[in-house]
Design a protein around this motif. Structure first.
Motif, PDB file in Angstrom:
ATOM      1  N   UNK A   1      39.174  65.941  39.832  1.00  0.00           N
ATOM      2  CA  UNK A   1      39.019  67.390  39.658  1.00  0.00           C
ATOM      3  C   UNK A   1      39.383  67.816  38.239  1.00  0.00           C
ATOM      4  N   UNK A   2      40.378  67.157  37.679  1.00  0.00           N
ATOM      5  CA  UNK A   2      40.778  67.451  36.284  1.00  0.00           C
ATOM      6  C   UNK A   2      40.739  66.159  35.471  1.00  0.00           C
ATOM      7  N   UNK A   3      40.779  66.341  34.160  1.00  0.00           N
ATOM      8  CA  UNK A   3      40.756  65.177  33.281  1.00  0.00           C
ATOM      9  C   UNK A   3      42.017  64.331  33.509  1.00  0.00           C
ATOM     10  N   UNK A   4      41.833  63.033  33.688  1.00  0.00           N
ATOM     11  CA  UNK A   4      42.994  62.169  33.943  1.00  0.00           C
ATOM     12  C   UNK A   4      43.699  61.821  32.642  1.00  0.00           C
ATOM     13  N   UNK A   5      45.034  61.785  32.696  1.00  0.00           N
ATOM     14  CA  UNK A   5      45.746  61.357  31.485  1.00  0.00           C
ATOM     15  C   UNK A   5      45.664  59.829  31.350  1.00  0.00           C
ATOM     16  N   UNK A   6      46.088  59.351  30.204  1.00  0.00           N
ATOM     17  CA  UNK A   6      45.912  57.917  29.910  1.00  0.00           C
ATOM     18  C   UNK A   6      46.668  57.035  30.893  1.00  0.00           C
ATOM     19  N   UNK A   7      47.890  57.480  31.223  1.00  0.00           N
ATOM     20  CA  UNK A   7      48.734  56.668  32.121  1.00  0.00           C
ATOM     21  C   UNK A   7      48.057  56.499  33.485  1.00  0.00           C
ATOM     22  N   UNK A   8      47.514  57.617  34.023  1.00  0.00           N
ATOM     23  CA  UNK A   8      46.875  57.552  35.349  1.00  0.00           C
ATOM     24  C   UNK A   8      45.613  56.699  35.297  1.00  0.00           C
ATOM     25  N   UNK A   9      44.784  56.919  34.253  1.00  0.00           N
ATOM     26  CA  UNK A   9      43.534  56.162  34.187  1.00  0.00           C
ATOM     27  C   UNK A   9      43.801  54.658  34.026  1.00  0.00           C
ATOM     28  N   UNK A  10      44.830  54.310  33.255  1.00  0.00           N
ATOM     29  CA  UNK A  10      45.110  52.875  33.098  1.00  0.00           C
ATOM     30  C   UNK A  10      45.667  52.288  34.390  1.00  0.00           C
ATOM     31  N   UNK A  11      46.380  53.136  35.158  1.00  0.00           N
ATOM     32  CA  UNK A  11      46.903  52.662  36.449  1.00  0.00           C
ATOM     33  C   UNK A  11      45.740  52.395  37.413  1.00  0.00           C
ATOM     34  N   UNK A  12      44.768  53.310  37.393  1.00  0.00           N
ATOM     35  CA  UNK A  12      43.581  53.149  38.243  1.00  0.00           C
ATOM     36  C   UNK A  12      42.831  51.875  37.859  1.00  0.00           C
ATOM     37  N   UNK A  13      42.640  51.701  36.548  1.00  0.00           N
ATOM     38  CA  UNK A  13      41.922  50.520  36.032  1.00  0.00           C
ATOM     39  C   UNK A  13      42.623  49.238  36.458  1.00  0.00           C
ATOM     40  N   UNK A  14      43.951  49.245  36.300  1.00  0.00           N
ATOM     41  CA  UNK A  14      44.725  48.037  36.591  1.00  0.00           C
ATOM     42  C   UNK A  14      44.611  47.665  38.071  1.00  0.00           C
ATOM     43  N   UNK A  15      44.758  48.682  38.930  1.00  0.00           N
ATOM     44  CA  UNK A  15      44.749  48.363  40.367  1.00  0.00           C
ATOM     45  C   UNK A  15      43.356  47.935  40.827  1.00  0.00           C
ATOM     46  N   UNK A  16      42.292  48.528  40.246  1.00  0.00           N
ATOM     47  CA  UNK A  16      40.935  48.130  40.633  1.00  0.00           C
ATOM     48  C   UNK A  16      40.594  46.736  40.097  1.00  0.00           C
ATOM     49  N   UNK A  17      41.063  46.452  38.862  1.00  0.00           N
ATOM     50  CA  UNK A  17      40.787  45.133  38.274  1.00  0.00           C
ATOM     51  C   UNK A  17      41.470  44.030  39.083  1.00  0.00           C
ATOM     52  N   UNK A  18      42.655  44.349  39.617  1.00  0.00           N
ATOM     53  CA  UNK A  18      43.353  43.325  40.409  1.00  0.00           C
ATOM     54  C   UNK A  18      42.619  43.062  41.728  1.00  0.00           C
ATOM     55  N   UNK A  19      41.883  44.060  42.192  1.00  0.00           N
ATOM     56  CA  UNK A  19      41.172  43.913  43.467  1.00  0.00           C
ATOM     57  C   UNK A  19      39.754  43.352  43.291  1.00  0.00           C
ATOM     58  N   UNK A  20      39.055  43.802  42.229  1.00  0.00           N
ATOM     59  CA  UNK A  20      37.634  43.441  42.074  1.00  0.00           C
ATOM     60  C   UNK A  20      37.334  42.520  40.892  1.00  0.00           C
TER      61      UNK A  20
END
Lengths: 130, 292
Positions: free
Chosen positions: A69-88
């Motif tokens: 809904x809003x622009x994600x800050x760097x910390x959140x986006x990197x957390x999302x990236x990290x958790x998805x990369x570990x899964x996929x």
């Protein structure tokens, strides 16, 4: 254009030979495509078409769309990236989008998998249950 | 007021707020009641697919990277580019004893205008039949009430019988008369006039018939007082080919539920040649094998 079954199976075989451990070797695939275009075997257009479809499906698998809904800050986006990369796996292509209609939360699409944690989806679920 | 508040709170507590993983697909093309969907990589054969607008589809043809989904309803509003999702559930319908005396469509929705039916359970339309070891040998007769049949070619409970004949020679009449006879026998047994008689419940599956014919059958059963122990599954000629193809499976699901409750059931499929035509139509549009 209708692709014959023979062309499809040949394309699948080429694709399999150009892949190792589930990963497509770009260099090998490029060589195979060039060879096909040069030698023009019977139904080579169908083969190229089928190869294009297989490659497209492979690319979609690695495409990640993160809507919030809003622009994600760097910390959140990197957390999302990290958790998805570990899964996929590490070779994911990320695309971050802002969609105010989600009201809050996130909607993540990885290939054909959808994780909908948006406020909009939760409200819809609540509406269905009532 | 406090009870409403409690109910509301209970409803809200039941809503899952956790993020669930769903498998989605994009409609690539649609036509003839079939959608070709790209994606849906985890879809299973006969799985229910959810489309926008509350429409349900059935995954019938699984191909590499593409799934052929037939609509179980009107899919005219489905257009290219729409998103659909796999539900993870195989096609199932509501079943229960409350369906006796009612006319329902293939999906178990009442179409007789008598209101909703409370279902006892959900049964899959495609279920593995009990094996030959599990089955009892035929030992109890099923009285059709037609002297010629009962005398010369008696039918037993647990047996299949094909009614074959030229058009307008009374095939449906035999089936309807048998259903009425079962109702009469059940009544006689309830009144104590028939000893050691286990009641027989009936399922009548009408496939590809004119709606007027189905209405006539319903009124005949109603007039004879046989509708109360009968469920009618109607897939008329105006229904989609998918519904006509699935109607016998739905009828069987109703019968299997009653069977699992230890009851005896007579199921009539009227007629299976129209179901075969509907299956051919469905399989040609989904490019799956048409069968033999």
């Amino acid at each position: 254009m209708k692709v014959s079954k023979v062309a499809q199976s040949t394309a699948r075989r080429i694709f399999r030979l150009c892949s190792k451990d589930g990963q497509v070797n770009e260099e090998h695939l490029r060589i195979a495509v060039t060879k096909l275009a040069e030698e023009k075997p019977r139904d080579y257009r169908g083969m190229l078409q089928a190869l294009r479809r297989l490659l497209q499906a492979e690319l979609v698998k690695k495409q990640v769309t993160v809507e919030s809904a809003v622009d994600l800050n760097k910390a959140t986006s990197s957390k999302v990236k990290k958790s998805l990369c570990s899964q996929y796996g590490d070779d994911l292509n990320f695309d971050f989008k802002v969609s105010p209609e989600l009201l809050g939360g996130m909607r993540i699409r990885v290939g054909n998998d959808l994780f909908d944690g948006s406020v909009k989806a939760r409200l819809e679920r609540l509406q269905e249950s009532l | 007021m406090s009870s409403i508040l409690q109910e509301l709170e209970a409803q809200i507590a039941n809503v899952s707020t956790s993020v669930e993983k769903t498998n989605i697909g994009i409609v690539r093309e649609t036509g003839d009641g079939v959608a070709k969907v790209e994606g849906l990589s985890d879809a299973q054969l006969n799985e229910m697919i959810e489309f926008p607008g509350g429409l349900t589809g059935l995954a019938l043809n699984l191909e590499e990277g593409e799934v052929g989904v037939v609509f179980l309803g009107d899919g005219k509003h489905i257009t290219e580019g729409m998103e659909c999702k796999a539900t993870g559930k195989l096609l199932s319908i509501p079943v229960g004893e409350n369906f006796l005396g009612r006319v329902v469509n293939t999906l178990g929705e009442p179409i007789d205008g008598k209101g909703d039916v409370s279902a006892a359970d959900q049964y899959p339309v495609e279920k593995i039949a009990p094996g030959i070891i599990k089955r009892k040998s035929v030992s109890v007769p099923l009285q059709t009430g037609i002297a010629a049949i009962d005398a010369m070619i008696p039918i037993g409970r647990g047996q299949r019988e094909l009614i074959i004949g030229d058009r307008s020679t009374g095939k449906t009449t035999i089936a309807i008369d048998t259903i009425i006879s079962q109702a009469n026998q059940n009544k006689a047994a309830a009144e104590g006039r028939l000893k050691d008689h286990k009641p027989v419940y009936c399922i009548y599956v009408a496939i590809g018939q004119k709606q007027s014919n189905i209405a006539r059958t319903v009124s005949i059963l109603e007039d004879a007082g046989a509708l109360d122990n009968t469920t009618i599954v109607a897939a008329s000629a105006s229904d989609s080919a998918t519904n006509q193809f699935l109607a016998p499976y739905s009828g069987c699901a109703f019968a299997e539920y009653l069977m699992d409750q230890g009851k005896d059931v007579l199921i009539v499929f009227d007629d299976l040649s129209k179901q075969a035509v509907a299956y051919r139509q469905v399989s040609l549009t989904t490019s799956s094998p048409t069968g033999t």
